[in-house]
Scaffold this active site. Structure first.
Site, short mmCIF file in Angstrom:
data_model
loop_
_atom_site.label_atom_id
_atom_site.label_comp_id
_atom_site.label_asym_id
_atom_site.label_seq_id
_atom_site.Cartn_x
_atom_site.Cartn_y
_atom_site.Cartn_z
N GLU A 32 0.82 -1.22 0.00
CA GLU A 32 0.00 0.00 0.00
C GLU A 32 0.85 1.27 0.00
O GLU A 32 0.49 2.27 -0.61
CB GLU A 32 -0.96 0.00 1.20
CG GLU A 32 -2.11 -0.99 1.07
CD GLU A 32 -1.72 -2.43 1.37
OE1 GLU A 32 -0.62 -2.66 1.92
OE2 GLU A 32 -2.50 -3.34 1.05
N HIS B 178 -11.98 -5.57 7.73
CA HIS B 178 -12.63 -5.23 6.46
C HIS B 178 -13.86 -4.38 6.73
O HIS B 178 -14.85 -4.44 6.00
CB HIS B 178 -13.04 -6.49 5.68
CG HIS B 178 -11.91 -7.39 5.31
ND1 HIS B 178 -11.33 -8.26 6.20
CD2 HIS B 178 -11.23 -7.55 4.15
CE1 HIS B 178 -10.35 -8.92 5.60
NE2 HIS B 178 -10.27 -8.51 4.35
#
Lengths: 327, 358
Positions: free
Chosen positions: A60, A129
């Site tokens: 990321e 999530h």
């Protein structure tokens, strides 16, 4: 006008901007052939190819850092972080780099990048999530933070974000991807960053919110309307920069302000809205500025009963509206 | 193969620098002049700090040879520099002037990199393709990769050189950058200036291998360790790396072993953690007299030329110091300017293909 789901509007926004601007690229994990884990980028790779739709390693910080460099050398990168929960390895690149390249270079370098990330609970995503991350970014000068609630706004705000000369964090509540539909014009339009909208007009209580919670607030407003409580719903759409004028105008009219977000309350964005109202509209208040927010757990747990207990619901909002209205 | 020549008997030779490098004598004297200028500016900054006129110095002394050699193989105006805080020689090679360096040292309004917002040695210069740098180390590796990616996608012939210390090389961002650059064969070169210390922590406590360049194998790119006090050795390695990058053959990892002649910064006292022997050995590896001697021995730098360079450098440093010290401070009213784009800022429009930032 065509009816589109929330994610279709995002996909079309990406596609239309890529057609409009040859400098735009999309990069992230699984954004290519697969079209993203939620299919937000579905079809882009087929139309624009490897050079402009780039599957990245699971890195990321690289996704953001490379976007910064590419933007410095003339591209318009739109980065996808697969889940907002995974954005933290990129925090240094976002906060120490992207947010302050313009400031630290005294305006001689810019950072026109957009970072998209699905966030939010309600889809059994559990601790990693389902997080809400907006408060971390809203704190940072140099960033803009966009959280749309309708397909129309999703597309129009995304186009504005991509064209914006500064870094924009564009957060998509994933529960809305296929559950929210709305009309989207076929042609060119944009929705400006930094402008809230009054989604429902009312006189007794103002609910200030954004993202999925806008829909829940509208549902709650409908529930209490039958009881004679007219609720005004302000959809912030962009939380940085905050459209203070629209919030204050509404609260000065109703005298009551309820802020709703799924993110936990302590240090959350609601505190900023509450402080704004307390400082700028104190004389108009007829009740305590109130926050309805997620519980003090780091994110939504997995087991359905735990997740259900975590979630804000229209009924919880209705209860808060009634309580504030009765104050 | 790029280390200084050694005969079969082990006796050192002094090959002719012109023959060795392919660079004309005048260019070699320019490289020496650049190193001398970088050193003199750096020494002046310390004097200014110790006399209370600037707040902070982070020094490049000992690193000039590697940077000057590396930059001699690059083309300012075409290539991009991602510097770090010991990149004094590199920013000068890319076109920053002594006055600009000193404006930044003093934090003046006309500092071209940041208008007095950044600490000294946090370089940036849009006009020279020197990207803005920060204090968290290693982050710029990813920016170099992004710049190289954009160059490749836009069909632009350019190389991005990113510089950092061996301490920064341990950051995750550097791994992520090299991996992506290796996958996409990007026109990028990483220069690690290994001076053996991350502030006070010696290399053996930072790095599990002796030569960092072996890490390159994990990214499918060439890795070369070079003596960073050997200016032309650095040049030759970089010349090959630039050719590879421009040919589309991808990135190169270069480790230059250099010496840090000062403490980490003006707030550090390295005698606390380095032995006298270690410091003496480090002083013996100063690239400036080494390159001077190399040119002298080859008859490329006579006493008159050396004196002329010394006089010119002294004049430039005096001028830069006086100019910057007299320059205006930033206006406090500008404190919150350029947080977001203003009409004349860079990045408000995508630059045309082939163009740099406005």
């Amino acid at each position: 006008m065509a009816v589109r789901t929330f994610i279709e509007a995002i996909r079309e926004g990406l596609r239309d901007e890529m057609r409009r601007d040859a400098a735009m690229i999309v990069l992230g994990e699984d954004v290519g052939k697969k079209g993203g884990v939620f299919f937000a980028t579905d079809g882009l790779w087929a139309e624009f190819g490897d050079d402009r739709v780039i599957d990245t390693p699971l890195t990321e910080s690289m996704i953001v850092g490379v976007s910064i460099g590419a933007a410095a050398n003339g591209l318009r990168p739109v980065a996808e972080i697969q889940f907002a929960d995974f954005i933290f390895p990129a925090m240094n690149q976002i906060i120490s780099e992207a947010a302050r390249i313009r400031y630290r270079s005294n305006g001689t370098f810019g950072c026109p990048i957009t970072i998209r990330a699905p966030f939010g609970a309600g889809v059994h995503g559990a601790l990693y999530h389902s997080q809400s991350v907006e408060a971390f970014f809203a704190h940072v000068p140099g960033l803009k933070v966009v959280i749309p609630s309708t397909p129309y706004d999703a597309k129009g705000l995304l186009r504005s974000a991509i064209r914006d000369p500064d870094p924009v964090i564009y957060l998509e509540h994933k529960k809305m991807y296929r559950s929210v539909r709305g009309e989207v014009p076929d042609g060119e339009y944009t929705v400006p960053l930094g402008r809230a909208t009054v989604t429902r007009e009312g006189s007794r209580v103002t609910v200030v919110t954004y993202g999925l919670m806008v829909h829940y607030a509208l549902d709650a407003a409908e529930r209490v309307a039958g009881e004679g409580i007219e609720t005004e719903v302000v959809d912030l759409r962009t939380i940085r920069p905050l459209d203070a004028a629209t919030v204050l105008a509404s609260v000065r009219k109703t005298g009551k302000c309820l802020v709703v977000h799924e993110d936990n309350r302590f240090g959350g964005f609601g505190a900023e809205v509450a402080a704004l109202v307390a400082e700028e509209a104190f004389d108009y208040l007829d009740g305590p500025v109130t926050r309805l927010a997620g519980p003090e757990s780091p994110a939504a747990p997995y087991a359905s009963v735990l997740e259900d207990a975590f979630l804000i619901t229209p009924e919880k909002i209705a209860v808060a509206i009634r309580t504030l209205a009765a104050y | 193969m790029y280390s200084r020549g050694v005969t079969n008997s082990g006796a050192p030779t002094m090959p002719d620098p012109v023959a060795r490098s392919g660079l004309p004598a005048a260019r070699l004297r320019e490289i020496y002049r650049l190193m001398a200028l970088a050193r003199a500016l750096d020494e002046r900054a310390w004097i200014l700090n110790r006399s209370g006129r600037v707040h902070f110095v982070i020094s490049a002394q000992g690193h000039e040879g590697a940077e000057a050699g590396i930059c001699a193989a690059l083309t300012p105006g075409r290539d991009w520099l991602l510097p770090y805080y010991r990149s004094m020689a590199a920013v000068l090679a890319f076109g920053m002037t002594p006055r600009e360096v000193m404006l930044q040292q003093f934090g003046r309004a006309d500092d071209p990199g940041s208008g007095g917002r950044q600490m000294p040695a946090h370089y940036g210069g849009a006009a020279h393709r020197i990207f803005s740098s920060s204090s968290p180390v290693g982050t710029q590796a990813l920016h170099a990769v992004g710049i190289a990616l954009a160059a490749k996608l836009r069909g632009e012939s350019a190389v991005a050189i990113v510089m950092m210390g061996e301490g920064a090389s341990n950051q995750g961002d550097v791994h992520e950058a090299l991996n992506f650059a290796g996958i996409h064969r990007l026109p990028m070169v990483l220069l690690i200036e290994n001076n053996g210390y991350a502030i006070s922590v010696p290399a053996e406590k930072q790095i599990a291998v002796r030569d960092l360049a072996v890490r390159a194998a994990g990214y499918n790119m060439p890795g070369v360790t070079v003596d960073g006090t050997d200016v032309l050795g650095c040049y030759l390695v970089m010349r090959e790396a630039v050719a590879r990058a421009l040919a589309g053959d991808g990135p190169t990892f270069i480790e230059a072993k250099v010496t840090r002649l000062t403490g980490h910064s003006s707030d550090d006292q390295q005698t606390k953690y380095r032995t006298a022997d270690d410091l003496a050995e480090g002083r013996g590896r100063d690239p400036l007299p080494a390159f001077r001697d190399e040119l002298r021995a080859a008859g490329l730098l006579d006493a008159a030329a050396e004196a002329a360079i010394a006089a010119e450098v002294r004049g430039l440093v005096d001028d830069a110091t006086d100019f910057a010290e007299a320059a205006a401070d930033p206006d406090p009213a500008t404190l919150t300017r350029h947080v977001y784009a203003e009409p004349d800022d860079a990045g408000t429009l995508s630059p045309p293909p082939g163009g740099g930032p406005s």
